[in-house]
Write a protein that holds these residues in place. Structure first.
Motif, PDB file in Angstrom:
ATOM      1  N   VAL B  45      -0.960   5.435  -1.580  1.00  0.00           N
ATOM      2  CA  VAL B  45      -0.876   4.381  -0.549  1.00  0.00           C
ATOM      3  C   VAL B  45       0.166   3.336  -0.969  1.00  0.00           C
ATOM      4  O   VAL B  45       1.009   2.913  -0.171  1.00  0.00           O
ATOM      5  N   TYR B  46       0.111   2.970  -2.231  1.00  0.00           N
ATOM      6  CA  TYR B  46       1.082   1.985  -2.722  1.00  0.00           C
ATOM      7  C   TYR B  46       2.509   2.526  -2.613  1.00  0.00           C
ATOM      8  O   TYR B  46       3.398   1.860  -2.086  1.00  0.00           O
ATOM      9  N   LEU B  47       2.717   3.759  -3.101  1.00  0.00           N
ATOM     10  CA  LEU B  47       4.074   4.344  -3.083  1.00  0.00           C
ATOM     11  C   LEU B  47       4.607   4.479  -1.666  1.00  0.00           C
ATOM     12  O   LEU B  47       5.801   4.311  -1.414  1.00  0.00           O
ATOM     13  N   SER B  48       3.705   4.799  -0.729  1.00  0.00           N
ATOM     14  CA  SER B  48       4.161   5.006   0.660  1.00  0.00           C
ATOM     15  C   SER B  48       4.744   3.724   1.250  1.00  0.00           C
ATOM     16  O   SER B  48       5.448   3.762   2.253  1.00  0.00           O
ATOM     17  N   MET B  49       4.454   2.604   0.655  1.00  0.00           N
ATOM     18  CA  MET B  49       4.981   1.331   1.165  1.00  0.00           C
ATOM     19  C   MET B  49       6.121   0.803   0.298  1.00  0.00           C
ATOM     20  O   MET B  49       6.478  -0.371   0.382  1.00  0.00           O
ATOM     21  N   THR B  50       6.647   1.671  -0.531  1.00  0.00           N
ATOM     22  CA  THR B  50       7.788   1.273  -1.364  1.00  0.00           C
ATOM     23  C   THR B  50       8.941   2.263  -1.168  1.00  0.00           C
ATOM     24  O   THR B  50       8.762   3.303  -0.547  1.00  0.00           O
ATOM     25  N   ASP B  51      10.089   1.915  -1.716  1.00  0.00           N
ATOM     26  CA  ASP B  51      11.221   2.843  -1.631  1.00  0.00           C
ATOM     27  C   ASP B  51      11.375   3.620  -2.950  1.00  0.00           C
ATOM     28  O   ASP B  51      12.487   3.966  -3.343  1.00  0.00           O
ATOM     29  N   LYS B  60      10.804  -1.119  -4.330  1.00  0.00           N
ATOM     30  CA  LYS B  60      10.829  -2.330  -3.489  1.00  0.00           C
ATOM     31  C   LYS B  60       9.808  -2.166  -2.369  1.00  0.00           C
ATOM     32  O   LYS B  60       9.733  -1.097  -1.766  1.00  0.00           O
ATOM     33  N   PHE B  61       9.044  -3.227  -2.120  1.00  0.00           N
ATOM     34  CA  PHE B  61       8.014  -3.130  -1.081  1.00  0.00           C
ATOM     35  C   PHE B  61       8.662  -3.161   0.300  1.00  0.00           C
ATOM     36  O   PHE B  61       9.365  -4.114   0.640  1.00  0.00           O
ATOM     37  N   TRP B  63       6.830  -2.171   3.246  1.00  0.00           N
ATOM     38  CA  TRP B  63       5.737  -2.064   4.206  1.00  0.00           C
ATOM     39  C   TRP B  63       5.695  -0.688   4.868  1.00  0.00           C
ATOM     40  O   TRP B  63       5.666   0.301   4.176  1.00  0.00           O
ATOM     41  N   PHE B  64       5.775  -0.630   6.194  1.00  0.00           N
ATOM     42  CA  PHE B  64       5.549   0.643   6.881  1.00  0.00           C
ATOM     43  C   PHE B  64       6.853   1.360   7.258  1.00  0.00           C
ATOM     44  O   PHE B  64       6.841   2.245   8.108  1.00  0.00           O
ATOM     45  N   HIS B  65       7.917   0.956   6.623  1.00  0.00           N
ATOM     46  CA  HIS B  65       9.217   1.547   6.970  1.00  0.00           C
ATOM     47  C   HIS B  65       9.221   3.071   6.781  1.00  0.00           C
ATOM     48  O   HIS B  65       9.760   3.803   7.611  1.00  0.00           O
ATOM     49  N   ASN B  66       8.614   3.536   5.693  1.00  0.00           N
ATOM     50  CA  ASN B  66       8.583   4.987   5.438  1.00  0.00           C
ATOM     51  C   ASN B  66       7.846   5.733   6.540  1.00  0.00           C
ATOM     52  O   ASN B  66       8.212   6.853   6.904  1.00  0.00           O
ATOM     53  N   PHE B  67       6.796   5.118   7.041  1.00  0.00           N
ATOM     54  CA  PHE B  67       6.012   5.769   8.093  1.00  0.00           C
ATOM     55  C   PHE B  67       6.836   5.869   9.388  1.00  0.00           C
ATOM     56  O   PHE B  67       6.835   6.911  10.042  1.00  0.00           O
ATOM     57  N   THR B  68       7.525   4.785   9.741  1.00  0.00           N
ATOM     58  CA  THR B  68       8.320   4.823  10.972  1.00  0.00           C
ATOM     59  C   THR B  68       9.530   5.750  10.798  1.00  0.00           C
ATOM     60  O   THR B  68       9.895   6.487  11.710  1.00  0.00           O
ATOM     61  N   GLU B  69      10.105   5.723   9.608  1.00  0.00           N
ATOM     62  CA  GLU B  69      11.246   6.599   9.306  1.00  0.00           C
ATOM     63  C   GLU B  69      10.836   8.069   9.474  1.00  0.00           C
ATOM     64  O   GLU B  69      11.544   8.870  10.089  1.00  0.00           O
ATOM     65  N   ALA B  70       9.682   8.383   8.931  1.00  0.00           N
ATOM     66  CA  ALA B  70       9.194   9.767   9.035  1.00  0.00           C
ATOM     67  C   ALA B  70       8.935  10.131  10.489  1.00  0.00           C
ATOM     68  O   ALA B  70       9.286  11.219  10.943  1.00  0.00           O
TER      69      ALA B  70
END
Lengths: 459, 335
Positions: B45-51, B60-61, B63-70
Motif C-alpha cells: 500500500v505504501y509503495l503504491s503511493m510512491t514512485d 517520493k510520495f 498519492w494516487f498517481h500510480n492508480f490513475t496512471e495504471a
C-alpha cells in the motif's frame, strides 16, 4: 481434571495419551534424535566448505548459452584458470534467458545475490543499482582499443554520464534461409519486398517464413530491425518518442502482408526457441536468428546446414539496418562485496576475448573489436567454407543498438520489456487495428514512459 | 527436590488453562500471518503511493498517481477485464464439473478410491510442472492436439482426419446467426496460445483443470455430511432425481459449495503461474491478468510503485467477494 491426570499418572494407571504427555514425549524424542546425531558430527568434524582453500569467492550469473560448448569452456576452463591465478573460487550459475530480467530485479530487491550479472540486453533501468563501469571501460580501451558504437550506445547514459553496464559482446542477427526452397520459387531474400513476394509461394510449398510477433526477445529484435529498414524508430537521437511516423506505418503494412500471404498463426505464439525449432524441423523456409540455428544444424543435420544460407537482414525501402540479436552486458551490483575482483574478472575476460569468441563458435562478437584482433581471418578459416564471413559484414555495417539512433535508455528498456512493439505489429497483422491506429496507439503508450524516465532524470 | 514438584505442577496447570493455552496456540499462526501477509500488504500500500523503482523500498510520495496512471493504460484495463472473465469462467466450469464429479464419486462402486486418486492428481502436482506440460500440449509448432487433428489417425492410410468431423460440427455452429467460428485449416491449424480467444480458452481450461480436484473433494465432503435420514425422508415424501437434488441436496450442499467457490475465486484471481507459463500475457498482451501485468510493470520494468498499485486493484474486489461469500454462507447455514 489436570490434577486427576497427575494422580493417575503417579499411580501409573493412566490409559490414554494426554496432551501434556504428547508434548513431553515429542520433546523427548527430538532430544534423543538430536543427541543421536551428535556422535556422527563429532566423528566427521565440523562440515567444511568444499572450496575453502581459496581466499575469495566471486559469484556470476548468466544465461544458459545457445551454444552449449561455450558454457563448458567458461565454467570448466576459463573461470577455473582465472580463479586459480587470483586465489578465487569463481561460481557460475546459468538460467534460461527469459528469466534474466526477473532474476536481476529479485537480486536488486533483496540487495544480495551474485557479484556479476550477465544480461542479454542493456539494462538502463537498473542504473541506480549498479556501479559506474567506466574504470573497466578505460582499462580495456587502453589495452585493446575503442569500444564499438553498439557497445557504447547500449551501456552509456549521456545524461548521467554513467556506464550502467559493461558491453561484453554482441551477437549479429542474420537471416537463415533454405537455398533449395528459395531457388525453387526463383527469388532471393535480399529485400523485404522479396520476402513478401516469395512468402505465398513458400507457404504453398508447405514451408512458410517464420517471423515472430510474440511476447519474446527474438520477435522484439526482429520487428524493431524491420522498422529500422523502413526508417522507423522507437525514439529519435534526442530520446523523444518517434514511433508514430509514416515509416512505421509502412513497416506495419509490410509485416501484415507477409503474414497474410506467407505465414501461419504460429508466429503469435513464438518463443525464444521457435526460430530454431521451426527451422531445424524443416518446416520454415526463412528465420531471423543468431547463428545458433546453423550451428545446431551442423551437428544434428549436416544436409540442412549445407542447404542453408546465412545473409544480412533484407534491405527495406530506406536502408538495410538490423539490431544485435542479443547484447551481452555485464553489470556489477552496488551491493557486491567483491567489486574489485569483479572488475578484474570482466576486464580480463574482455582483454582476452579470443577464447570466448572461438568457444562460442563465433556467436559472441567482442564489443571491443580489437579484443579479437584477427577475427575476420578466423571466420574465413571456419571449416564450413567461408559461410561465416558474412557475420563480420553484419557486425560492422548492419548492427546497431536497441534505441538507435539514440542511446539505449530506461524508457526504451521499458518499452522493450513490456513487448509494446510486438503488440503493435500483431494487432495490425490480426486485423485488430489499422497500421495508422496502431502507430498512434503505440505513441500514446510510449509518451508517458518517456515522460516518467525523463522526470527521474535518466534521459 | 520436594519443592520443585509444585512448580512443575503449576506449569502443567498453566498448560491446561484455556486463558493461557488458547493464545499460546494461536499466537504462532497470528504472528505468521502478520509478518508474512500483513506486513507485505502494508508495504505494498505504501509503495503504491510512491514512485519507487527497483531496489528501493521508499520513494517520493505521489498519492494516487500510480492508480490513475495504471487506469489510463489500455493493457491494464484489458488485464482487469481478463481477470474477471478468467475467474468467472474457470469457476463456472469448476462448479459444474465438481458438482457432477462429486455426485458420481460419492456413490460406492468398484475402483472408486483409485478414480478419486486420479482426479486429485492435478491438485497434487506442482503447478509449474503441470502447466509446462500444457505448454507443450499447446505448442505453436508441435502441439499434440493439432497433430491429432490434422494427421491420418487410421492405421494403414485409411484417411481418417479428425479435423474433418470437427469442421462439420463447426460448420453447423457457424450457421447460427449470432456465432462465428472459423474452420480448421490443415496447413494452418489452431494456435492455442497464439490467438487471443483460443489463448484465453486455453488458460481458463488449464486453471479449471487445476482447481477442479480441490472443489470436487470439498463437494464430496459436503455430500457425505448430509445425513442419510434426510435422503430417506425425501424418498418417503416422493422426491426423487432432479426434484430431490433441487429441494434437498443442493440447499444442504450450498454452504460448503460456497466455501469451495470462495477459495476458487481467490486462488484464480490471484494466480499468475498459469498465464505466465502459457502465454506470458501474449499474443500482443491480450491475455494479461492483473497479476502478470503487475509483475511485468513492477518487477520486469522496474516500476515498483506502479506495479504495487496494479496488484492492489484486486484487493478491494477480493475483499468484497470474500465478505459477501462468507455472509451468504452464514445466512444459508443459519436458515
Amino acid at each position: 481434571m489436570a490434577e486427576n491426570d497427575d494422580e493417575l499418572e503417579e499411580l501409573g494407571i493412566s490409559t490414554s495419551l494426554t496432551r501434556r504427555q504428547l508434548v513431553r514425549r515429542g520433546l523427548g524424542g527430538f532430544l534423543v534424535a538430536y543427541a543421536g546425531a551428535l556422535p556422527k558430527v563429532a566423528a566427521a568434524g565440523v562440515p567444511k566448505y568444499v572450496h575453502k582453500h581459496y581466499k575469495n569467492t566471486l559469484k556470476i550469473i548468466q544465461w544458459s548459452h545457445f551454444v552449449p560448448a561455450y558454457d563448458v569452456w567458461f565454467d570448466k576452463t576459463y573461470t577455473k584458470n582465472w580463479g586459480a591465478k587470483h586465489d578465487t573460487d569463481v561460481q557460475v550459475d546459468h538460467i534460461a534467458l527469459a528469466q534474466l530480467p526477473a532474476r536481476a530485479q529479485a537480486e536488486v530487491a533483496a540487495q544480495s545475490g551474485h557479484d556479476i550479472f550477465g544480461h542479454l540486453s542493456p539494462q538502463a533501468g537498473l542504473e541506480d543499482q549498479v556501479i559506474n563501469h567506466k574504470e573497466i571501460i578505460q582499462e580495456v580501451t587502453r589495452k585493446v582499443g575503442k569500444v564499438s558504437q553498439v557497445g557504447f550506445k547500449s551501456c552509456y547514459n549521456p545524461k548521467t554520464r554513467k556506464w550502467h553496464g559493461f558491453p561484453e559482446n554482441y551477437v549479429p542477427d542474420p537471416i537463415h534461409f533454405r537455398k533449395d526452397l528459395w531457388n525453387q520459387v526463383g527469388i532471393k531474400p535480399s529485400t523485404w519486398d522479396d520476402v513478401r513476394r516469395a512468402a505465398p509461394k513458400l507457404k504453398a510449398l508447405g514451408h512458410p517464413v517464420g517471423l515472430g510477433m510474440s511476447n519474446e526477445l527474438d520477435s522484439n529484435m526482429l520487428l524493431i530491425a524491420l522498422m529500422q529498414c523502413f526508417g522507423a524508430f522507437i525514439q529519435n537521437a534526442q530520446a523523444r518518442p518517434a514511433i508514430n511516423s509514416k515509416h512505421t506505418i509502412e513497416a506495419l503494412k509490410m509485416m501484415r502482408d507477409i503474414y497474410k500471404r506467407g505465414m501461419t498463426n504460429e508466429v503469435f505464439a513464438w518463443t525464444a526457441a521457435s526460430n530454431n525449432q521451426g527451422y531445424l524441423s524443416g518446416r520454415l523456409s526463412l528465420a531471423v536468428n543468431a547463428i545458433s540455428i546453423i550451428r545446431s544444424a551442423e551437428d544434428a543435420n549436416p544436409a540442412l546446414a549445407q542447404n542453408t544460407s546465412v545473409a544480412p537482414i533484407p534491405r527495406g525501402p530506406v536502408q538495410r539496418l538490423g539490431l544485435e540479436h542479443v547484447m551481452g552486458v555485464y553489470t556489477i551490483w552496488k551491493f557486491s562485496k567483491q567489486k574489485t575482483l569483479a572488475k578484474r574478472f570482466i576486464a580480463d575476460l574482455e582483454m582476452n576475448y579470443q577464447g570466448a569468441f572461438k568457444n562460442s563458435k563465433f556467436y559472441n562478437f567482442p564489443a571491443f573489436r580489437g579484443a579479437v584482433h584477427d577475427y575476420a581471418r578466423q571466420l574465413a578459416a571456419d571449416p564450413h567454407k567461408g559461410k561465416y564471413n558474412v557475420l563480420d559484414l553484419i557486425a560492422r555495417k548492419y548492427t546497431v543498438n536497441l534505441g538507435y539512433p539514440g542511446f539505449s535508455n530506461a524508457a526504451v528498456d521499458e518499452i522493450f520489456n513490456t513487448w509494446l512493439v510486438p503488440q503493435m505489429f500483431a494487432q495490425v497483422a490480426q486485423g485488430k487495428m489499422t497500421p495508422a491506429d496502431a502507430a498512434s496507439a503505440a505513441l500514446h503508450e510510449f509518451k508517458p514512459i518517456f515522460a516518467k524516465w525523463r522526470g527521474r532524470g535518466k534521459i | 527436590m520436594a519443592e520443585a514438584r509444585p512448580q512443575t505442577r503449576r506449569f502443567r496447570d498453566l498448560l491446561e488453562d484455556r486463558r493461557f493455552l488458547a493464545p499460546a496456540l494461536i499466537t504462532p499462526a497470528a504472528l505468521f500471518i502478520v509478518l508474512l501477509v500483513g506486513a507485505p500488504l502494508v508495504l505494498a500500500v505504501y509503495l503504491s503511493m510512491t514512485d519507487a523503482t527497483a531496489g528501493q523500498l521508499t520513494g517520493k510520495f505521489i498519492w494516487f498517481h500510480n492508480f490513475t496512471e495504471a487506469w489510463h493504460n489500455d493493457n491494464f484495463r484489458r488485464a482487469l477485464r481478463n481477470t474477471i472473465v478468467f475467474t468467472l469462467a474457470s469457476q463456472a466450469i469448476v462448479l459444474v464439473g465438481a458438482g457432477i464429479l462429486a455426485h458420481a464419486l460419492v456413490r460406492p462402486f468398484r475402483g472408486r478410491w483409485f478414480l478419486r486418486l486420479l482426479i486429485l492428481l492435478p491438485w497434487a502436482a506442482p503447478v509449474a510442472v503441470s502447466t509446462i506440460g500444457f505448454l507443450w500440449i499447446f505448442d505453436s509448432q508441435f502441439s499434440v492436439v493439432n497433430w491429432t487433428l490434422v494427421h491420418d489417425l487410421m492405421p494403414g492410410g485409411g484417411h481418417f482426419y479428425l479435423y474433418r468431423p470437427v469442421n462439420w460440427v463447426l460448420g453447423g455452429i457457424d450457421h447460427l446467426p449470432w456465432v462465428h467460428v472459423g474452420k480448421i485449416d490443415r496447413l494452418n491449424p489452431p494456435q492455442w496460445l497464439g490467438q487471443p480467444t483460443l489463448a484465453m480458452l486455453a488458460i481458463i481450461f488449464v486453471q479449471a483443470w487445476r482447481i477442479l480436484p480441490f472443489a470436487t473433494v470439498i463437494f464430496i465432503a459436503g455430500l457425505s455430511s448430509i445425513p442419510t435420514e434426510v435422503h430417506d425422508a425425501a424418498k418417503v415424501d416422493g422426491a426423487t432425481g432432479l426434484r430431490k437434488f433441487w429441494h434437498v441436496t443442493l440447499p444442504l450442499q450450498l454452504p460448503i459449495a460456497t466455501v469451495a467457490l470462495l477459495f476458487g475465486i481467490v486462488f484464480t484471481a490471484t494466480d499468475m503461474t498459469v498465464v505466465y507459463i502459457l502465454t506470458s500475457g501474449g499474443p500482443f498482451n491480450s491475455t494479461h491478468m492483473l497479476t502478470t501485468w503487475a509483475y511485468q510493470t513492477g518487477v520486469v520494468s522496474s516500476n515498483l510503485g506502479e506495479g504495487a498499485a496494479i496488484s492492489l486493484y484486486l484487493l478491494p474486489v477480493l475483499l468484497v467477494v470474500s465478505v459477501l461469500m462468507l455472509l451468504f454462507a452464514r445466512r444459508v447455514e443459519v436458515s
